[in-house]
Design a protein around this motif. Structure first.
Motif, short mmCIF file in Angstrom:
data_model
loop_
_atom_site.label_atom_id
_atom_site.label_comp_id
_atom_site.label_asym_id
_atom_site.label_seq_id
_atom_site.Cartn_x
_atom_site.Cartn_y
_atom_site.Cartn_z
N ALA A 42 1.78 0.88 -1.67
CA ALA A 42 1.33 -0.37 -1.06
C ALA A 42 -0.11 -0.69 -1.46
O ALA A 42 -0.41 -1.82 -1.87
N ASP A 65 -9.09 6.16 -0.96
CA ASP A 65 -8.03 7.16 -0.76
C ASP A 65 -8.67 8.54 -0.81
O ASP A 65 -9.64 8.75 -1.54
N ASP A 110 4.61 1.97 4.72
CA ASP A 110 5.20 2.81 5.76
C ASP A 110 4.51 2.65 7.10
O ASP A 110 5.08 2.99 8.14
C1 FAD Z 1 10.84 12.96 -1.10
C2 FAD Z 1 10.78 11.47 -0.92
C3 FAD Z 1 11.62 10.66 -1.66
C4 FAD Z 1 11.57 9.28 -1.49
N1 FAD Z 1 12.38 8.50 -2.26
C5 FAD Z 1 12.31 7.16 -2.17
C6 FAD Z 1 13.08 6.32 -3.04
O1 FAD Z 1 13.88 6.80 -3.84
N2 FAD Z 1 12.91 4.98 -2.94
C7 FAD Z 1 12.03 4.41 -2.07
O2 FAD Z 1 11.91 3.18 -2.05
N3 FAD Z 1 11.28 5.16 -1.21
C8 FAD Z 1 11.40 6.52 -1.25
N4 FAD Z 1 10.64 7.31 -0.42
C9 FAD Z 1 9.74 6.68 0.57
C10 FAD Z 1 8.41 6.28 -0.08
O3 FAD Z 1 7.82 7.38 -0.73
C11 FAD Z 1 7.45 5.71 0.95
O4 FAD Z 1 8.10 4.71 1.68
C12 FAD Z 1 6.23 5.13 0.24
O5 FAD Z 1 5.47 6.19 -0.32
C13 FAD Z 1 5.38 4.28 1.19
O6 FAD Z 1 4.30 3.74 0.47
P1 FAD Z 1 2.88 3.59 1.17
O7 FAD Z 1 1.98 3.00 0.15
O8 FAD Z 1 3.03 2.94 2.48
O9 FAD Z 1 2.44 5.10 1.48
P2 FAD Z 1 2.04 6.24 0.44
O10 FAD Z 1 2.67 6.03 -0.86
O11 FAD Z 1 2.31 7.53 1.14
O12 FAD Z 1 0.47 6.05 0.29
C14 FAD Z 1 -0.42 6.29 1.36
C15 FAD Z 1 -1.78 6.66 0.75
O13 FAD Z 1 -2.72 6.76 1.83
C16 FAD Z 1 -3.55 7.88 1.60
N5 FAD Z 1 -4.07 8.32 2.89
C17 FAD Z 1 -3.36 8.62 4.01
N6 FAD Z 1 -4.17 8.93 5.02
C18 FAD Z 1 -5.44 8.85 4.54
C19 FAD Z 1 -6.73 9.01 5.12
N7 FAD Z 1 -6.89 9.34 6.41
N8 FAD Z 1 -7.81 8.84 4.33
C20 FAD Z 1 -7.67 8.49 3.01
N9 FAD Z 1 -6.48 8.29 2.43
C21 FAD Z 1 -5.38 8.47 3.18
C22 FAD Z 1 -2.64 8.90 0.93
O14 FAD Z 1 -3.40 9.85 0.19
C23 FAD Z 1 -1.76 8.01 0.05
O15 FAD Z 1 -2.29 7.86 -1.24
C24 FAD Z 1 10.67 8.70 -0.55
C25 FAD Z 1 9.84 9.53 0.20
C26 FAD Z 1 9.88 10.90 0.03
C27 FAD Z 1 8.96 11.79 0.83
#
Ligand code: FAD
Length: 394
Positions: free
Chosen positions: A21, A43, A303
């Motif tokens: 995201a 991050d 998420d």
């Molecule tokens: C094993 C696995 C398989 C998956 N397979 C799929 C799939 O096939 N298809 C699909 O669509 N989804 C899949 N998902 C779900 C998907 O990975 C998540 O929905 C997605 O990563 C969400 O994106 P995001 O950017 O919200 O969070 P993230 O990608 O987790 O990014 C969050 C970021 O915030 C940073 N962060 C967090 N807290 C802090 C803090 N306090 N200070 C500084 N930085 C911080 C982290 O380091 C990270 O870089 C899977 C998940 C897992 C675990």
């Protein structure tokens, strides 16, 4: 002589989290903002982590690290002109003073996008957080991979041959993918030529296996898992985790060598503490513009949010696909708010869902079409490869 005028400060858009995201929101904010705003991306990790790949714990065990394949250095993922990257941990978000506390400094913001992802939910079950392994973070997946490799090496060298046991808790996509991967991995080339095939037990809690998938696909998944040697036990909630054994709700115990916790996710603590409206697992409730009600200029996506699709009222899933669909809207809107432009509304249309069920196999649906076996696996690999390439190109 006239006094030198200080250059006017550009409005500062801060994006917290550089996962699926955050990275995409930063790019969208830059697209609309051009030279009119300063975008800062924060991050704690120096890399953009491809979290969707972390179920491949056998590959991580083989390589000894997940970094080489599934962590893209931020300098490669982010063209320096898009945003300034700050590597730091977010320790607090102060909505009233419009500033973010980092472990290194305090960062004021004019616009904010919260993209901090999710952390495992342990539901207060004693021992789960301390003893079980997880695959929701890169470090967690690396720890699990090392434990599995050590387990296999120890079993190979044991005087009496026996199969070690892995218990995976959680029958949604993540738990199912991990269970299949561990059961079908070639531990003989990864750990030791005499390594035995582990016993893999997949426990589901109150929710049935792969809830939300069409029934015929669940049947295929069940067959594929069973053929791969995964034993599935449904409706067996865990109430305690101790070293080497789980206790189930009915009082029985299940021994294990390695326990994997894949029972779901919730908002990270720094988000859970925010004094705003929360949904399940302390996710942030947002408006159709992905803004937090009563806090103009503060957006959230990925998420970290709970958002019901306008019209259908169906909750948008916590997936990378949904994060990547919402992020351009949040990134656009945070700048639009500052520049007095029209905000966009977010409505989610899922392209499909595919899960891997061990090497070379999978199930899924793309639009109305159901897929299983090798075609599903190939499509998943193509989707993953396309995303990795897009990130590496910056
Ligand atoms: C094993 C696995 C398989 C998956 N397979 C799929 C799939 O096939 N298809 C699909 O669509 N989804 C899949 N998902 C779900 C998907 O990975 C998540 O929905 C997605 O990563 C969400 O994106 P995001 O950017 O919200 O969070 P993230 O990608 O987790 O990014 C969050 C970021 O915030 C940073 N962060 C967090 N807290 C802090 C803090 N306090 N200070 C500084 N930085 C911080 C982290 O380091 C990270 O870089 C899977 C998940 C897992 C675990």
């Amino acid at each position: 002589m006239s006094p030198e005028l200080a250059p006017a400060r550009l409005p500062q858009v801060v994006i917290l989290g550089a996962g699926y995201a955050g990275l995409s929101a930063a790019k969208a904010a830059h697209r609309l903002g051009g030279g009119r705003v300063q975008v800062v991306l924060v991050d704690r990790s120096p890399d953009h982590v491809l979290r969707t790949e972390l179920y491949q714990v056998d590959e991580i065990a083989r390589e000894g690290t997940a970094h080489r394949q599934w962590a893209v250095p931020m300098a490669d993922a982010l063209d320096g002109r898009v945003a300034r990257f700050v590597q730091a941990s977010v320790t607090g978000i102060d909505l009233s003073s419009r500033s973010v506390r980092l472990d290194t400094t305090t960062l004021p913001f004019d616009g904010l996008v919260i993209c901090l992802g999710s952390v495992p939910s342990y539901f207060g079950i004693p021992g789960a957080r301390e003893i079980a392994q997880e695959v929701y973070s890169l470090s967690g997946a690396e720890r699990l991979a090392a434990r599995l490799r050590d387990m296999e090496r120890a079993a190979a060298r044991a005087p009496a041959p026996s199969r070690p046991r892995v218990v995976v808790v959680g029958g949604a996509s993540t738990g199912t993918e991990v269970a299949a991967e561990i059961a079908t991995a070639d531990w003989k080339t990864i750990a030791d030529p005499s390594a035995p095939t582990p016993e893999v037990l997949l426990l589901t809690g109150p929710l049935p296996l792969l809830q939300g998938f069409p029934e015929p696909l669940i049947r295929h998944a069940r067959e594929l898992l069973t053929k791969s040697g995964v034993e599935i036990r449904e409706n067996t909630p865990v109430v305690r985790v101790e070293e080497g054994r789980l206790t189930l709700k009915d009082g029985s115990t299940v021994p294990f060598d390695v326990c994997v916790w894949a029972a779901g996710v919730e908002a990270p603590p720094v988000v859970a503490q925010l004094p705003v409206e929360h949904g399940r697992g302390k996710r942030l409730k947002v408006t159709p513009n992905l803004e937090i009600a009563d806090h103009p200029g503060v957006f959230a996506v990925g998420d970290v949010i709970e958002y019901a699709n306008p019209g259908s009222g169906v909750l948008v899933p916590g997936t990378a696909q949904a994060a990547l669909a919402g992020a351009p809207v949040a990134g656009h809107n945070v700048v639009a708010r500052l520049l007095g432009k029209r905000l966009k509304r977010f409505s989610y249309h899922e392209k499909g869902v595919i899960i891997s069920l061990g090497i070379g196999k999978g199930i899924g649906r793309a639009g109305p079409v159901s897929l299983w076996g090798r075609p599903a696996y190939v499509l998943k690999s193509l989707v993953e490869a396309e995303y990795s390439l897009a990130v590496e190109r910056g």
